[in-house]
Design a protein around this motif. Sequence first.
Motif, PDB file in Angstrom:
ATOM      1  N   TRP A 149      41.298  47.117  32.546  1.00 15.61           N
ATOM      2  CA  TRP A 149      42.423  46.248  30.879  1.00 15.61           C
ATOM      3  C   TRP A 149      43.501  47.715  31.077  1.00 15.61           C
ATOM      4  N   THR A 150      42.788  49.267  31.080  1.00 17.64           N
ATOM      5  CA  THR A 150      43.181  50.293  30.649  1.00 17.64           C
ATOM      6  C   THR A 150      44.602  50.729  31.516  1.00 17.64           C
ATOM      7  N   LEU A 151      44.305  50.493  32.800  1.00 21.34           N
ATOM      8  CA  LEU A 151      45.804  50.533  33.732  1.00 21.34           C
ATOM      9  C   LEU A 151      46.788  49.297  33.192  1.00 21.34           C
ATOM     10  N   ALA A 152      46.146  47.804  32.406  1.00 26.00           N
ATOM     11  CA  ALA A 152      47.465  47.059  32.990  1.00 26.00           C
ATOM     12  C   ALA A 152      47.799  46.931  31.650  1.00 26.00           C
ATOM     13  N   PHE A 153      47.411  47.808  30.890  1.00 22.74           N
ATOM     14  CA  PHE A 153      47.590  47.343  29.371  1.00 22.74           C
ATOM     15  C   PHE A 153      48.334  49.101  28.752  1.00 22.74           C
ATOM     16  N   SER A 154      48.666  49.789  29.696  1.00 24.60           N
ATOM     17  CA  SER A 154      48.575  51.297  30.123  1.00 24.60           C
ATOM     18  C   SER A 154      50.135  51.606  30.169  1.00 24.60           C
ATOM     19  N   GLY A 155      50.724  50.690  30.686  1.00 25.56           N
ATOM     20  CA  GLY A 155      52.420  50.725  31.756  1.00 25.56           C
ATOM     21  C   GLY A 155      51.861  51.298  33.020  1.00 25.56           C
ATOM     22  N   VAL A 157      50.352  48.479  35.925  1.00 25.84           N
ATOM     23  CA  VAL A 157      50.108  47.488  36.044  1.00 25.84           C
ATOM     24  C   VAL A 157      49.573  47.019  37.452  1.00 25.84           C
ATOM     25  N   PRO A 158      50.961  47.990  38.309  1.00 27.52           N
ATOM     26  CA  PRO A 158      50.851  47.771  40.055  1.00 27.52           C
ATOM     27  C   PRO A 158      49.401  48.577  40.318  1.00 27.52           C
ATOM     28  N   ALA A 159      48.830  49.880  39.720  1.00 27.64           N
ATOM     29  CA  ALA A 159      47.472  50.227  39.753  1.00 27.64           C
ATOM     30  C   ALA A 159      46.436  49.124  39.543  1.00 27.64           C
ATOM     31  N   ALA A 160      46.439  48.469  38.410  1.00 36.37           N
ATOM     32  CA  ALA A 160      45.869  47.467  37.803  1.00 36.37           C
ATOM     33  C   ALA A 160      45.850  46.264  39.370  1.00 36.37           C
ATOM     34  N   ARG A 161      46.538  45.980  39.691  1.00 34.83           N
ATOM     35  CA  ARG A 161      47.322  44.658  40.693  1.00 34.83           C
ATOM     36  C   ARG A 161      46.376  45.307  41.896  1.00 34.83           C
ATOM     37  N   ALA A 162      46.520  46.325  42.282  1.00 36.95           N
ATOM     38  CA  ALA A 162      45.578  47.159  43.905  1.00 36.95           C
ATOM     39  C   ALA A 162      44.511  47.201  43.480  1.00 36.95           C
ATOM     40  N   LEU A 163      43.681  46.954  41.951  1.00 36.21           N
ATOM     41  CA  LEU A 163      41.953  47.262  41.802  1.00 36.21           C
ATOM     42  C   LEU A 163      42.115  46.265  41.768  1.00 36.21           C
ATOM     43  N   LEU A 164      42.569  45.056  41.153  1.00 37.90           N
ATOM     44  CA  LEU A 164      42.327  43.347  41.378  1.00 37.90           C
ATOM     45  C   LEU A 164      42.048  42.739  42.193  1.00 37.90           C
ATOM     46  N   ASP A 165      42.824  42.774  43.659  1.00 34.75           N
ATOM     47  CA  ASP A 165      43.523  42.900  45.003  1.00 34.75           C
ATOM     48  C   ASP A 165      42.480  43.140  46.762  1.00 34.75           C
ATOM     49  N   ASP A 166      42.067  44.615  45.748  1.00 39.45           N
ATOM     50  CA  ASP A 166      40.585  45.326  46.786  1.00 39.45           C
ATOM     51  C   ASP A 166      39.420  43.826  47.145  1.00 39.45           C
ATOM     52  N   ALA A 167      39.221  43.324  47.045  1.00 36.69           N
ATOM     53  CA  ALA A 167      38.415  41.978  47.399  1.00 36.69           C
ATOM     54  C   ALA A 167      36.516  42.910  46.939  1.00 36.69           C
ATOM     55  N   ALA A 168      37.053  43.769  48.837  1.00 36.87           N
ATOM     56  CA  ALA A 168      35.480  44.120  48.779  1.00 36.87           C
ATOM     57  C   ALA A 168      35.416  45.594  47.858  1.00 36.87           C
ATOM     58  N   ALA A 169      36.002  46.167  46.672  1.00 35.21           N
ATOM     59  CA  ALA A 169      35.563  46.812  45.483  1.00 35.21           C
ATOM     60  C   ALA A 169      35.065  46.167  44.839  1.00 35.21           C
ATOM     61  N   ARG A 170      35.529  45.129  43.894  1.00 34.85           N
ATOM     62  CA  ARG A 170      36.083  44.141  43.049  1.00 34.85           C
ATOM     63  C   ARG A 170      33.781  43.620  42.209  1.00 34.85           C
ATOM     64  N   PRO A 171      33.648  43.935  41.471  1.00 35.73           N
ATOM     65  CA  PRO A 171      32.757  42.463  41.518  1.00 35.73           C
ATOM     66  C   PRO A 171      33.238  40.789  41.457  1.00 35.73           C
ATOM     67  N   ALA A 172      31.911  40.429  41.649  1.00 34.11           N
ATOM     68  CA  ALA A 172      32.152  39.061  42.084  1.00 34.11           C
ATOM     69  C   ALA A 172      32.720  38.057  40.971  1.00 34.11           C
ATOM     70  N   LEU A 173      33.936  38.004  41.398  1.00 32.63           N
ATOM     71  CA  LEU A 173      34.763  36.609  39.955  1.00 32.63           C
ATOM     72  C   LEU A 173      34.926  35.537  40.709  1.00 32.63           C
ATOM     73  N   PRO A 174      34.697  34.486  39.491  1.00 30.40           N
ATOM     74  CA  PRO A 174      34.588  33.070  40.321  1.00 30.40           C
ATOM     75  C   PRO A 174      36.341  32.851  40.227  1.00 30.40           C
TER      76      PRO A 174
END
Length: 221
Positions: A149-155, A157-174
């Motif tokens: 959220w701090t990446l996505a809502f502070s301008g 967004v590409p860094a937030a998307r990179a974090l989201l797309d890192d499947a190996a590092a993110r928590p399990a999401l439905p």
Amino acid sequence: LALALRSVAEYADPGKAAESRTDAEIAARRALALDPRQSDALTALATLMPSFGNWLEAEQRIRRVLAIDPDNYFAVGALGTILMSTGQVRACLQQLEWLNERIPLSPNLQFRRVYTLWSAGRLSEMDQTADRALQSWPRHPAVWFSRLWTLAFSGRVPAARALLDDAAARPALPPPALRLLQLSLSALQARRAGEVRAATDANFAAAAIGPSQSTTSIMML
């Protein structure tokens, strides 16, 4: 035990919350029968009732506990929550920094510090805290979302998307939650009318499912 059962009550299904609150109160009363000034038990009792809509009373209850034991970590944390919830951001941050000096290796404390530093406008410290927390607890859901959220809502967004797309590092999401985040961040970055409309509709639909999703959808909207 009283504090653990109090947490169970907070996060339990609505049908089971009352039973957990009763169990927490029984455990607290047992502790207080042994020691009337036992501050963990007093904290559990002080925080059993929801604070929403009863902010002043909730703050007074927890301050009475801190008058008995000013060093109770749980009571200090509870006071911080009440202060943050009523817009007293800098006062909350004082409580969290006191805790940080004593229990820095708590992911629950660190993700709260991220949001509070953000709200206080201390963005450099927010980034440093968020990055350190993510390195220490990369798959802790609350830590991970605080960085998202701090990446996505502070301008950023590409860094937030990179974090989201890192499947190996993110928590399990439905899968539905993952797709909704992908759709939302894409719309947030592109700002194209069609994508924004699709993301808006998807978030409204998801928010109707229940509180587990509605908070995320409200923030994204």
